[in-house]
Design an enzyme around this catalytic site. Structure first.
Site, PDB file in Angstrom:
ATOM      1  N   HIS A 114       0.991  -1.218   0.114  1.00 30.68           N
ATOM      2  CA  HIS A 114       0.036   0.030  -0.029  1.00 30.68           C
ATOM      3  C   HIS A 114       0.880   1.274  -0.084  1.00 30.68           C
ATOM      4  O   HIS A 114       0.299   2.322  -0.224  1.00 30.68           O
ATOM      5  CB  HIS A 114      -0.874   0.054   1.288  1.00 30.68           C
ATOM      6  CG  HIS A 114      -0.399   0.469   2.674  1.00 30.68           C
ATOM      7  ND1 HIS A 114      -0.292  -0.651   3.432  1.00 30.68           N
ATOM      8  CD2 HIS A 114      -0.169   1.435   3.129  1.00 30.68           C
ATOM      9  CE1 HIS A 114       0.286  -0.044   4.422  1.00 30.68           C
ATOM     10  NE2 HIS A 114       0.345   1.115   4.390  1.00 30.68           N
ATOM     11  N   ASP A 167       0.165  -7.665   1.665  1.00 37.93           N
ATOM     12  CA  ASP A 167       0.436  -6.340   1.707  1.00 37.93           C
ATOM     13  C   ASP A 167       2.113  -6.118   1.729  1.00 37.93           C
ATOM     14  O   ASP A 167       2.585  -5.124   2.469  1.00 37.93           O
ATOM     15  CB  ASP A 167      -0.132  -5.680   2.934  1.00 37.93           C
ATOM     16  CG  ASP A 167      -0.056  -4.043   2.819  1.00 37.93           C
ATOM     17  OD1 ASP A 167       0.060  -3.455   1.479  1.00 37.93           O
ATOM     18  OD2 ASP A 167      -0.227  -3.486   3.799  1.00 37.93           O
ATOM     19  N   SER A 220       4.852   2.780   7.767  1.00 39.30           N
ATOM     20  CA  SER A 220       4.441   1.684   6.939  1.00 39.30           C
ATOM     21  C   SER A 220       5.722   1.095   6.091  1.00 39.30           C
ATOM     22  O   SER A 220       6.418   1.989   5.312  1.00 39.30           O
ATOM     23  CB  SER A 220       3.411   1.831   5.942  1.00 39.30           C
ATOM     24  OG  SER A 220       2.183   1.982   6.671  1.00 39.30           O
TER      25      SER A 220
END
Length: 483
Positions: A125, A156, A233
């Site tokens: 993402h 992911d 992230s």
């Protein structure tokens, strides 16, 4: 004179759009899972995964300062540019928006160097939809244009490549050996603050928080209270030796910022996914042809089990699990030599395997344990089994599939047609019938063949009535006027 009611409608619509946008942005910035893995570089240039090798294994640190010093050089800053659509309020009401426009949007995240020759792992993402990706090294502050080697939305994760050599590849820990209560550090670039390190403990393992929106999601997160914020992230969660135990991926928050719960993808999952993407450009997922679910506390008590286990809740007709002799309701207590501690743990260990590998399970039947071996299949073979007997209708926008004997028994039916692969905007979607909906009756008639039901639905006019069950077996009915 402008109609005041129209002004109120316009204002209300604008407010609603803003609310949806705010909720969407919150979901985006709240997603921060994490995991860890190590790739060392061999003399022939072939990357391999190993624990306790690479930069992180040299002079293994005993505390936070040393762990930070070892791991920080391996964490990079990622900047992306992507094209976005900016709609005017008219876009809420019409597909064509004459006042809309296109523009460039930038975003940032983190990544972890996994090989000396420039392979980097991050979250999917972080880079999804990007037109350009720039990687900034920690030391020296040098920028590189990165290319995407491969992505895996189901976990992911994504792998990038920059043209560089002699990079400080991180060392990987065995995430199976990470314990609740163990100290960990989160290393990343939150809020564009480069090379930030926060400390906490592993507060849980095997968390499934339903953030991976994919047909075959893999979720078995390491939970930590180390501060993780937007921008973390794709960064590293490391132990006090500076070894990677996870890739920071998500946070649970009402504000979009740290509130005490962060989630990381376990290093062992990362190892497998990254190696597949580097070798094949895609992840080689293995399928068993069954779904498992949690046992209730009462079921555990009746079975005399002190620790968790899973039970078979669904079988694909003709799939590997069914061929091995497993039945719906069978209780699985071990995968290999390890005790099964819930569904996330089972799914995680299945994710380590590849097609044609053999899955060794221990099944509890009548108070006795027995072994079952399942030869795993690939995604294409699994899809072919799932789509068996399905017939497509382009006009209706869905595939129509007769229920298997097992599904008929599960739903308590003698016939039924399942709707799958529903296309947005087509007739079935407009009717409000969800993915997996089972049509029991259409306009008062029972259908057992997909072609017959398709013909009836395509030619229907006037009042239409559909009676059936949703994918969970709940009774539902719909009545409306067709075209």
């Amino acid at each position: 004179m402008i109609n005041s009611k129209r002004i109120l409608v316009f204002a209300a619509a604008t407010s609603i759009v803003s609310g949806f946008l705010g909720a969407w942005m919150f979901q985006v910035i709240s997603r921060r899972p994490s995991d860890g893995l190590q790739i060392a570089q061999m003399g022939n240039g072939t990357p391999i995964f190993s624990a306790g090798t690479g930069v992180g294994a040299i002079n293994a640190p005993a505390g936070f300062q040393e762990a930070s010093a070892v791991s920080t050089p391996s964490v990079v800053f990622i900047k992306t540019l992507s094209t976005v659509e900016y709609n005017s309020p008219l876009g809420m009401f019409w597909d064509f928006d004459p006042f809309g426009s296109r523009g460039q949007a930038s975003s940032t995240g983190s990544g972890v160097i996994v090989s000396q020759d420039g392979y980097i792992v991050t979250n999917n993402h972080v880079i999804q939809g990007a037109n350009s990706i720039t990687v900034v090294l920690n030391k020296p502050k040098k920028e590189y244009i990165a290319k995407v080697v491969g992505t895996d939305p189901s976990s992911d994760l994504a792998v990038l490549k920059i043209e560089a050599s002699g990079l400080p590849a991180i060392s990987f820990a065995n995430s199976d050996e990470v314990n609740v209560g163990e100290w960990v550090l989160a290393v990343g670039n939150p809020f564009n603050l480069n090379s930030t390190v926060t400390a906490g403990i592993v507060s849980a393992k095997g968390r499934n928080i339903n953030i991976v929106k994919n047909q075959f999601p893999i979720e078995s997160f390491i939970q930590t209270d180390a501060a993780i914020n937007p921008g973390n992230s794709g960064g590293a969660l490391v132990n006090t030796k500076g070894q990677l135990v996870g890739i920071n991926t998500a946070i649970q928050s009402n504000t979009g910022s740290y509130t005490g719960y962060g989630f990381a993808i376990p290093a062992n999952i990362v190892r497998k996914v990254v190696q597949d993407l580097m070798d094949k450009g895609e992840v080689l997922r293995a399928f068993s042809g069954m779904q498992v679910g949690e046992l209730s506390s009462e079921e555990l008590k009746v079975l005399g089990l002190e620790t968790n286990a899973v039970k078979v809740v669904d079988l694909v007709e003709g799939g590997p699990a069914e061929k091995s002799g497993l039945k719906v309701g069978d209780v699985l207590v071990k995968i290999g030599a390890q005790k099964i501690d819930g569904k996330p743990m089972f799914d995680e260990h299945l994710a380590y395997l590849r097609p044609s590998n053999v899955l060794n399970l221990t099944v509890l039947k009548d108070g006795k344990e027995s072994g079952v071996n399942i030869t795993l299949i690939n995604k294409e073979e699994n899809t072919a089994l799932l789509m068996k007997g399905a017939v497509n209708s382009k006009l209706l926008g869905a595939d129509f599939q007769p229920l298997s004997s097992g599904d008929l028994k599960k739903f308590g039916l003698t016939s039924g047609i399942r709707l799958i692969n529903i296309q947005r905007g087509k007739f079935i979607s407009q009717m409000g019938l969800g993915e997996g909906f089972v049509v029991v009756k259409f306009n008062g008639k029972v259908y057992s063949e997909p072609e017959d039901l398709i013909s009836a639905m395509e030619s229907a006019r006037g009042r239409i009535e559909v009676i059936g069950k949703d994918r969970n077996g709940n009774n539902q009915s719909y009545s409306f006027y067709g075209y």
